[in-house]
Design a protein around this motif. Structure first.
Motif, short mmCIF file in Angstrom:
data_model
loop_
_atom_site.label_atom_id
_atom_site.label_comp_id
_atom_site.label_asym_id
_atom_site.label_seq_id
_atom_site.Cartn_x
_atom_site.Cartn_y
_atom_site.Cartn_z
N ASP A 50 0.81 -1.22 0.00
CA ASP A 50 0.00 0.00 0.00
C ASP A 50 0.84 1.27 0.00
OD1 ASP A 50 0.98 -0.06 2.58
OD2 ASP A 50 -0.96 0.31 3.55
N ASN A 51 2.17 1.16 0.14
CA ASN A 51 2.99 2.36 0.23
C ASN A 51 4.43 2.00 -0.08
OD1 ASN A 51 3.97 4.90 0.80
ND2 ASN A 51 3.29 4.95 2.92
N PHE A 52 4.97 2.55 -1.16
CA PHE A 52 6.33 2.21 -1.60
C PHE A 52 7.38 3.17 -1.04
CE2 PHE A 52 9.77 2.96 -4.74
CZ PHE A 52 10.39 1.72 -4.68
N ASN B 265 5.98 9.15 -0.35
CA ASN B 265 5.95 10.50 -0.92
C ASN B 265 5.64 10.39 -2.41
OD1 ASN B 265 6.37 13.26 0.00
ND2 ASN B 265 8.05 13.36 -1.47
N ALA B 266 5.01 11.41 -2.97
CA ALA B 266 4.65 11.34 -4.39
C ALA B 266 5.88 11.38 -5.29
CB ALA B 266 3.70 12.48 -4.75
N VAL B 267 6.88 12.17 -4.91
CA VAL B 267 8.04 12.40 -5.78
C VAL B 267 9.33 12.20 -5.00
CG1 VAL B 267 9.20 14.02 -7.35
CG2 VAL B 267 6.70 14.13 -7.08
N VAL B 268 10.18 11.30 -5.48
CA VAL B 268 11.53 11.14 -4.93
C VAL B 268 12.52 11.18 -6.08
CG1 VAL B 268 13.14 9.68 -3.64
CG2 VAL B 268 10.72 9.76 -2.97
N ASN B 269 13.44 12.17 -6.04
CA ASN B 269 14.50 12.28 -7.05
C ASN B 269 15.62 11.31 -6.74
OD1 ASN B 269 13.03 14.36 -8.11
ND2 ASN B 269 14.53 15.95 -7.72
N TYR B 270 16.20 10.72 -7.78
CA TYR B 270 17.37 9.85 -7.65
C TYR B 270 18.53 10.54 -8.35
CZ TYR B 270 14.71 6.00 -5.65
OH TYR B 270 13.96 5.22 -4.82
N ILE C 129 11.29 8.69 -9.08
CA ILE C 129 10.18 7.74 -8.99
C ILE C 129 8.96 8.51 -8.49
CG2 ILE C 129 9.26 5.70 -7.83
CD1 ILE C 129 12.02 4.51 -7.78
N ILE C 130 7.87 8.35 -9.20
CA ILE C 130 6.59 8.95 -8.84
C ILE C 130 5.71 7.85 -8.23
CG2 ILE C 130 4.56 10.22 -9.68
CD1 ILE C 130 7.29 11.67 -10.10
N GLU C 131 5.12 8.11 -7.09
CA GLU C 131 4.12 7.20 -6.52
C GLU C 131 2.79 7.93 -6.54
OE1 GLU C 131 3.44 4.03 -2.86
OE2 GLU C 131 5.07 5.50 -2.69
N ASP D 66 -5.15 -0.61 -1.39
CA ASP D 66 -4.30 -1.70 -0.90
C ASP D 66 -3.02 -1.85 -1.72
OD1 ASP D 66 -6.17 -2.31 1.03
OD2 ASP D 66 -7.18 -3.84 -0.18
N LYS D 67 -3.06 -1.41 -2.98
CA LYS D 67 -1.90 -1.52 -3.87
C LYS D 67 -1.38 -0.12 -4.20
CE LYS D 67 -3.65 -5.80 -5.94
NZ LYS D 67 -4.16 -6.43 -7.18
N THR D 68 -0.22 -0.09 -4.86
CA THR D 68 0.32 1.20 -5.28
C THR D 68 0.95 1.06 -6.66
OG1 THR D 68 1.62 3.11 -4.53
CG2 THR D 68 2.65 0.95 -4.27
N ILE D 69 1.03 2.17 -7.38
CA ILE D 69 1.64 2.20 -8.71
C ILE D 69 2.76 3.22 -8.70
CG2 ILE D 69 1.30 2.70 -11.16
CD1 ILE D 69 -1.65 1.77 -10.72
N ILE D 70 3.94 2.79 -9.12
CA ILE D 70 5.07 3.71 -9.20
C ILE D 70 5.51 3.84 -10.66
CG2 ILE D 70 5.86 3.22 -6.86
CD1 ILE D 70 8.14 1.51 -8.16
#
Length: 373
Positions: free
Chosen positions: A263-265, A268-273, A283-285, A295-299
């Protein structure tokens, strides 16, 4: 011309074309909106998966200081109170963005603005230059060595596919450095995500208007142009003129989506690498844009790429050579009758969403005032 079926054929169903069609329809003009993609909405299009609105062409966060534009989009959708507060992963450590007192504490352990400002100023004095000749020199002159090497160098080189020393200084006109504990990326008064995704806005704009998808303007140009008195074109300027002066350059992006059974990767919506060891820049969540509890998440991993005509054009490369070329096309476009060119691609510039809407509204007002004279 009076026997033509439409007043306007609008090529491209993104924000510029959709706003234009909406406003002209209100003025009793007949519009047809076409798009070569299989959906409306251009790059703000969202695709629902597992109850999550996935930003199909990269993260889109609406922000503006212009109350008129904020009120305009709020006609079509209710906005949530999402605040863009991205994180940055560098050498295994997470930092807050934009550069602020939280970032400086994470970087140096500084607790006061004076301590942070002192470190930055000393580094600028040591590594900066008064006349930066490239992006590296510009960044060092604006923020010092630690900020440049931790957050800017490798990320920017991935983004543009060139070494920082080979990139022009103007790419970084300024760097937002804040001496407050404020992680809000934008300074704008109004900010949020439309509840239900951007399709709600596009559907509202195009309600009752004739639209056709999977239509490539250039495959049947002559017949399509016969349908309307005026063509409103929002695609690439050089393609409109069949590249007669040469091809403008862009950077492209590739998106890799992944559905995860958690449910949570990343929280945060935006993490810079930042690091070069990762091919992607961020990566955008998506669920976090709308505070989802699924229950699920899409990145989505975002990979910058070299552009060619088979790929989507995202970022114009606004160097001197391309600007000279664009000016040739622009000059020719101004000689055309019954053709309007507008939007990000036709104007060969990076636009935020509120700027595209404002540009489209301004064009409608210009046409309306001229027709009333």
């Amino acid at each position: 011309m009076a026997n033509k079926k439409y007043d306007y054929l609008i090529v491209g169903a993104g924000l510029f074309g959709s706003v234009f069609a909406h406003e002209m329809t209100k003025r009793n003009k007949k519009c047809l909106v076409i798009d070569k993609r299989n959906h409306l909405g251009g790059n703000v299009y969202c695709e629902e998966q597992e109850g999550i609105n996935v930003h199909k062409y990269g993260a889109h966060i609406f922000h503006t200081n212009d109350k008129r534009i904020w009120d305009y989009v709020n006609q079509f959708a209710e906005f949530n109170n999402y605040i863009n507060s991205p994180l940055s992963l560098s050498k295994g450590k997470l930092y807050n963005l934009p550069f602020n007192m939280n970032t400086f504490y994470q970087l140096w352990g500084t607790k006061t603005p004076e301590e942070a400002r002192d470190i930055i100023n000393k580094q600028i004095a040591k590594y900066g230059t008064k006349s930066p000749k490239n992006l590296e020199e510009q960044a060092l002159s604006l923020a010092g060595k630690d900020i440049y090497e931790t957050f800017i160098k490798e990320y920017t080189e991935k983004q543009w596919g060139k070494k920082a020393k080979e990139l022009p200084a103007f790419i970084i006109k300024r760097l937002p450095v804040r001496f407050t504990f404020n992680n809000n990326y934008f300074n704008d008064k109004y900010q949020g995500i439309p509840i239900g995704g951007y399709n709600v806005i596009i559907n509202g704009l195009l309600k009752g208007i004739d639209t056709k998808t999977n239509i490539d303007f250039f495959e049947d140009r002559e017949q399509l142009e016969l349908l309307a008195d005026t063509v409103v074109y929002t695609g690439k300027m050089d393609e409109f003129f069949d590249y007669k002066y040469g091809q403008l350059e862009y950077r492209s992006l590739r998106f890799e989506n992944e559905l995860l059974g958690i449910d949570n990767f990343q929280g945060n919506a935006v993490v810079n690498y930042n690091d070069a060891s990762y091919d992607f820049t961020r990566i955008i969540e998506h669920k976090h844009f709308e505070f989802g509890t699924q229950d699920k998440t899409i990145i989505t991993r975002e990979y910058p790429e070299a552009w060619d005509r088979s790929k989507e054009a995202y970022y114009p490369i606004n160097n001197d050579e391309n600007q000279k070329l664009f000016k040739k096309y622009k000059a020719e476009s101004q000689t055309l009758k019954n053709v309007i060119l507008g939007g990000r691609l036709a104007e060969y510039r990076y636009y935020d969403m509120h700027q595209i809407i404002a540009s489209s509204l301004a064009k409608v007002e210009e046409i309306s005032s001229n027709s009333n004279e």
